[in-house]
Every structure is written in C-alpha cells, then in structure tokens.
Design a protein around this motif. Sequence first.
Motif, PDB file in Angstrom:
ATOM      1  N   PRO A  65       1.441  -7.244  16.157  1.00 17.52           N
ATOM      2  CA  PRO A  65       0.036  -6.819  16.090  1.00 17.52           C
ATOM      3  C   PRO A  65      -0.213  -5.324  16.192  1.00 17.52           C
ATOM      4  O   PRO A  65      -1.280  -4.853  15.784  1.00 17.52           O
ATOM      5  CB  PRO A  65      -0.607  -7.552  17.283  1.00 17.52           C
ATOM      6  N   SER A  66       0.732  -4.550  16.730  1.00 16.42           N
ATOM      7  CA  SER A  66       0.437  -3.127  16.921  1.00 16.42           C
ATOM      8  C   SER A  66       1.403  -2.181  16.229  1.00 16.42           C
ATOM      9  O   SER A  66       1.106  -1.003  16.076  1.00 16.42           O
ATOM     10  CB  SER A  66       0.398  -2.795  18.421  1.00 16.42           C
ATOM     11  N   ARG A  67       2.553  -2.628  15.806  1.00 13.74           N
ATOM     12  CA  ARG A  67       3.517  -1.729  15.154  1.00 13.74           C
ATOM     13  C   ARG A  67       4.166  -2.386  13.939  1.00 13.74           C
ATOM     14  O   ARG A  67       5.288  -2.066  13.559  1.00 13.74           O
ATOM     15  CB  ARG A  67       4.600  -1.307  16.147  1.00 13.74           C
ATOM     16  N   GLY A  68       3.431  -3.308  13.329  1.00  8.91           N
ATOM     17  CA  GLY A  68       3.984  -4.036  12.198  1.00  8.91           C
ATOM     18  C   GLY A  68       3.344  -3.627  10.882  1.00  8.91           C
ATOM     19  O   GLY A  68       2.939  -2.480  10.688  1.00  8.91           O
ATOM     20  N   SER A  69       3.240  -4.586   9.976  1.00 10.85           N
ATOM     21  CA  SER A  69       2.764  -4.304   8.620  1.00 10.85           C
ATOM     22  C   SER A  69       1.250  -4.171   8.518  1.00 10.85           C
ATOM     23  O   SER A  69       0.749  -3.617   7.535  1.00 10.85           O
ATOM     24  CB  SER A  69       3.238  -5.414   7.669  1.00 10.85           C
ATOM     25  N   LEU A  70       0.513  -4.678   9.490  1.00  9.38           N
ATOM     26  CA  LEU A  70      -0.936  -4.528   9.490  1.00  9.38           C
ATOM     27  C   LEU A  70      -1.286  -3.133   9.990  1.00  9.38           C
ATOM     28  O   LEU A  70      -0.943  -2.755  11.110  1.00  9.38           O
ATOM     29  CB  LEU A  70      -1.589  -5.585  10.384  1.00  9.38           C
ATOM     30  N   LEU A  71      -1.964  -2.355   9.156  1.00 11.13           N
ATOM     31  CA  LEU A  71      -2.300  -0.988   9.521  1.00 11.13           C
ATOM     32  C   LEU A  71      -3.447  -0.968  10.539  1.00 11.13           C
ATOM     33  O   LEU A  71      -4.288  -1.866  10.567  1.00 11.13           O
ATOM     34  CB  LEU A  71      -2.698  -0.195   8.272  1.00 11.13           C
ATOM     35  N   ARG A  72      -3.467   0.067  11.353  1.00 11.35           N
ATOM     36  CA  ARG A  72      -4.487   0.211  12.387  1.00 11.35           C
ATOM     37  C   ARG A  72      -5.882   0.299  11.787  1.00 11.35           C
ATOM     38  O   ARG A  72      -6.073   0.894  10.731  1.00 11.35           O
ATOM     39  CB  ARG A  72      -4.226   1.482  13.201  1.00 11.35           C
ATOM     40  N   ILE A  73      -6.845  -0.285  12.468  1.00  9.61           N
ATOM     41  CA  ILE A  73      -8.227  -0.188  12.027  1.00  9.61           C
ATOM     42  C   ILE A  73      -8.850   1.137  12.458  1.00  9.61           C
ATOM     43  O   ILE A  73      -9.873   1.573  11.920  1.00  9.61           O
ATOM     44  CB  ILE A  73      -9.071  -1.370  12.562  1.00  9.61           C
ATOM     45  N   TYR A  74      -8.211   1.819  13.381  1.00 12.72           N
ATOM     46  CA  TYR A  74      -8.754   3.080  13.893  1.00 12.72           C
ATOM     47  C   TYR A  74      -8.414   4.225  12.943  1.00 12.72           C
ATOM     48  O   TYR A  74      -7.271   4.400  12.548  1.00 12.72           O
ATOM     49  CB  TYR A  74      -8.188   3.365  15.286  1.00 12.72           C
ATOM     50  N   ARG A  75      -9.420   5.020  12.585  1.00 17.46           N
ATOM     51  CA  ARG A  75      -9.215   6.154  11.697  1.00 17.46           C
ATOM     52  C   ARG A  75      -8.702   7.363  12.477  1.00 17.46           C
ATOM     53  O   ARG A  75      -9.066   7.577  13.635  1.00 17.46           O
ATOM     54  CB  ARG A  75     -10.521   6.543  10.995  1.00 17.46           C
ATOM     55  N   LYS A  87     -11.864   2.174  10.100  1.00 16.24           N
ATOM     56  CA  LYS A  87     -11.729   1.881   8.679  1.00 16.24           C
ATOM     57  C   LYS A  87     -12.593   0.674   8.355  1.00 16.24           C
ATOM     58  O   LYS A  87     -12.724  -0.245   9.167  1.00 16.24           O
ATOM     59  CB  LYS A  87     -10.271   1.574   8.330  1.00 16.24           C
ATOM     60  N   THR A  88     -13.154   0.662   7.163  1.00 13.10           N
ATOM     61  CA  THR A  88     -14.009  -0.456   6.765  1.00 13.10           C
ATOM     62  C   THR A  88     -13.277  -1.375   5.789  1.00 13.10           C
ATOM     63  O   THR A  88     -13.885  -1.992   4.915  1.00 13.10           O
ATOM     64  CB  THR A  88     -15.322   0.052   6.159  1.00 13.10           C
ATOM     65  N   ASN A  89     -11.968  -1.421   5.934  1.00 10.24           N
ATOM     66  CA  ASN A  89     -11.137  -2.338   5.157  1.00 10.24           C
ATOM     67  C   ASN A  89      -9.920  -2.701   6.000  1.00 10.24           C
ATOM     68  O   ASN A  89      -9.576  -1.999   6.958  1.00 10.24           O
ATOM     69  CB  ASN A  89     -10.667  -1.694   3.857  1.00 10.24           C
ATOM     70  N   ALA A  90      -9.288  -3.786   5.632  1.00  9.48           N
ATOM     71  CA  ALA A  90      -7.990  -4.126   6.193  1.00  9.48           C
ATOM     72  C   ALA A  90      -6.920  -3.638   5.234  1.00  9.48           C
ATOM     73  O   ALA A  90      -7.053  -3.771   4.018  1.00  9.48           O
ATOM     74  CB  ALA A  90      -7.863  -5.637   6.401  1.00  9.48           C
ATOM     75  N   GLY A  91      -5.866  -3.049   5.780  1.00  9.52           N
ATOM     76  CA  GLY A  91      -4.760  -2.564   4.974  1.00  9.52           C
ATOM     77  C   GLY A  91      -3.438  -3.094   5.506  1.00  9.52           C
ATOM     78  O   GLY A  91      -3.200  -3.076   6.721  1.00  9.52           O
ATOM     79  N   LEU A  92      -2.600  -3.575   4.613  1.00 10.03           N
ATOM     80  CA  LEU A  92      -1.270  -4.072   4.982  1.00 10.03           C
ATOM     81  C   LEU A  92      -0.253  -3.344   4.123  1.00 10.03           C
ATOM     82  O   LEU A  92      -0.451  -3.207   2.905  1.00 10.03           O
ATOM     83  CB  LEU A  92      -1.149  -5.582   4.751  1.00 10.03           C
ATOM     84  N   PHE A  93       0.836  -2.889   4.735  1.00  6.49           N
ATOM     85  CA  PHE A  93       1.856  -2.153   3.998  1.00  6.49           C
ATOM     86  C   PHE A  93       3.220  -2.764   4.267  1.00  6.49           C
ATOM     87  O   PHE A  93       3.599  -2.980   5.423  1.00  6.49           O
ATOM     88  CB  PHE A  93       1.861  -0.679   4.388  1.00  6.49           C
ATOM     89  N   PHE A  94       3.936  -3.027   3.184  1.00  6.35           N
ATOM     90  CA  PHE A  94       5.262  -3.629   3.250  1.00  6.35           C
ATOM     91  C   PHE A  94       6.241  -2.675   2.583  1.00  6.35           C
ATOM     92  O   PHE A  94       6.309  -2.583   1.358  1.00  6.35           O
ATOM     93  CB  PHE A  94       5.257  -4.986   2.544  1.00  6.35           C
ATOM     94  N   ALA A  95       6.983  -1.933   3.393  1.00  4.18           N
ATOM     95  CA  ALA A  95       7.844  -0.870   2.879  1.00  4.18           C
ATOM     96  C   ALA A  95       9.299  -1.294   2.887  1.00  4.18           C
ATOM     97  O   ALA A  95       9.714  -2.188   3.640  1.00  4.18           O
ATOM     98  CB  ALA A  95       7.683   0.394   3.720  1.00  4.18           C
ATOM     99  N   LEU A  96      10.084  -0.618   2.057  1.00  5.27           N
ATOM    100  CA  LEU A  96      11.529  -0.782   2.116  1.00  5.27           C
ATOM    101  C   LEU A  96      12.067  -0.089   3.364  1.00  5.27           C
ATOM    102  O   LEU A  96      11.501   0.894   3.848  1.00  5.27           O
ATOM    103  CB  LEU A  96      12.182  -0.183   0.873  1.00  5.27           C
ATOM    104  N   ASP A  97      13.162  -0.617   3.870  1.00  2.00           N
ATOM    105  CA  ASP A  97      13.800  -0.013   5.029  1.00  2.00           C
ATOM    106  C   ASP A  97      14.213   1.419   4.713  1.00  2.00           C
ATOM    107  O   ASP A  97      14.793   1.701   3.666  1.00  2.00           O
ATOM    108  CB  ASP A  97      15.044  -0.812   5.432  1.00  2.00           C
ATOM    109  N   ALA A  98      13.876   2.338   5.621  1.00  2.00           N
ATOM    110  CA  ALA A  98      14.237   3.745   5.460  1.00  2.00           C
ATOM    111  C   ALA A  98      14.292   4.379   6.837  1.00  2.00           C
ATOM    112  O   ALA A  98      13.835   3.807   7.826  1.00  2.00           O
ATOM    113  CB  ALA A  98      13.217   4.471   4.579  1.00  2.00           C
ATOM    114  N   ASP A  99      14.862   5.580   6.887  1.00  2.00           N
ATOM    115  CA  ASP A  99      14.881   6.309   8.148  1.00  2.00           C
ATOM    116  C   ASP A  99      13.455   6.570   8.613  1.00  2.00           C
ATOM    117  O   ASP A  99      12.530   6.689   7.812  1.00  2.00           O
ATOM    118  CB  ASP A  99      15.616   7.646   7.988  1.00  2.00           C
ATOM    119  N   LYS A 100      13.290   6.658   9.922  1.00  2.99           N
ATOM    120  CA  LYS A 100      11.972   6.914  10.497  1.00  2.99           C
ATOM    121  C   LYS A 100      11.383   8.204   9.926  1.00  2.99           C
ATOM    122  O   LYS A 100      12.075   9.204   9.791  1.00  2.99           O
ATOM    123  CB  LYS A 100      12.087   7.020  12.022  1.00  2.99           C
TER     124      LYS A 100
END
Length: 223
Positions: A65-75, A87-100
């Motif tokens: 819920p806090s460090r996964g694919s669902l992006l924060r609602i706080y701008r 934010k006035t939308n929900a955003g989800l991001f699914f990235a390829l594995d990469a260095d931090k």
Amino acid sequence: MPPPYVTRDLFRFFGELRRHNNREWFNENKDRYLFEVRDPLLGFIAAIRPGLRAISPHLSADPHPSRGSLLRIYRDTRFSRDKTPYKTNAGLFFALDADKDADAPGYYLHLAPGEVFMGAGMWHPGADTLHAIRTAIVAKPAEWRRVRGVGLSHDENTLKRAPRGFDPDHPLAADLRRLSFTTGASFSEAQACAADFPARFVRACRGAAPLVKFLARAMRLAF
C-alpha cells in the motif's frame, strides 16, 4: 467472474476531490478513499501480476500500500505553483527491474473521471537514457521501424535539431529528436468498471511489449 476492482465509486470520489481539493475534505473522506480506491486497486495489482509476469518476468507489480505499484495520492507541491495537496486521479506504474533511482521503461494506468488510459514506454527520461535509446535506434533501424509500428504517441516536446553526435539527415531523424518514447491505449469508464478489465489491461500491455522490450535492451535491462 470475480467482481470488478474499479467501480463507479472510484470515479465519483475523484470527481468530488476535484471540487474539494483540500486536507479537511480529504481527511473527512479518507475512509472512502481507502475503501473505494486504494484497497480495490491493490487487489487489481495482485490480479494482473501473473499476466504482466508472463509478458516479462522482470516487470514489477507490487500491491504494497505505501511503496508498491500504486502511486501516492499526495502531490509534491514544492516546485509547483499549484498548491492543491492531492492528485485527482489514481496512477499505477509497473516498471522493469532496475537499479534504484535509475530510469526504467514500463506500463502506467491512469484512472480519472472521463480519462482512463494505459501508457507504455518512457516519458522524458534522463540525458544518458535518451542517448542510449537514440544509439540503439541508429544501430538497429529495421528493428526500430517494426517497434514504431505499434503506434508511438505524439510528442509535442521534441528537439528542433538533431541531438549532438547524430546525423541530422538520418532517415529516423524525427525519432532521434524525441524526448519521450511512449504508446498507449484508451478505455471507457464502463470498460474499466467491468470484471474483465484486468485481462483487457494486460492485453493492451502485451500489444505494447515490443516498445518496452526495445527500450529495455537499449538500457541493457533484462526483459
């Protein structure tokens, strides 16, 4: 058929948040956000994870819920004239594995009233990543032309001239001037609220996989 993860309640919530974008309203309606938006979308992430992993085992779909694919609602308002806190939308991001902190291509899902879409690729990557992508386009022009066939999104922000070190008369000069490499698919709210939306979204991601794969290989990331 399982119940849908996205419902009209999500779009209703964000419609109201647009009109009442302040901490008082959000705090009074935080339970609605958790129940109508966050928790169902965490379920959506878990549901599509097998499908995304079938596209590439290196794609991350994390329902934390806090460090996964669902992006924060706080701008982040530190450098913005717009000081509305949410934010006035929900955003989800699914990235390829990469260095931090490294650029990585992936897939994005945007959910807002009247605006639902999947985006794939990379939007405004850093200078080193842009150079790697442009070098790959020049090195593999035939492969890039096949990838481009998935339908690249229009990029309004492009260089006026060829980037330094690249031939301004190259047949793919227009692509070399790009600052973003993305494609996407749009959905209706009704489609998003249907029980088969996880499968529909994964199909759209699979259709854009050639672009994500090309970008990953340009960056020497596993796909």
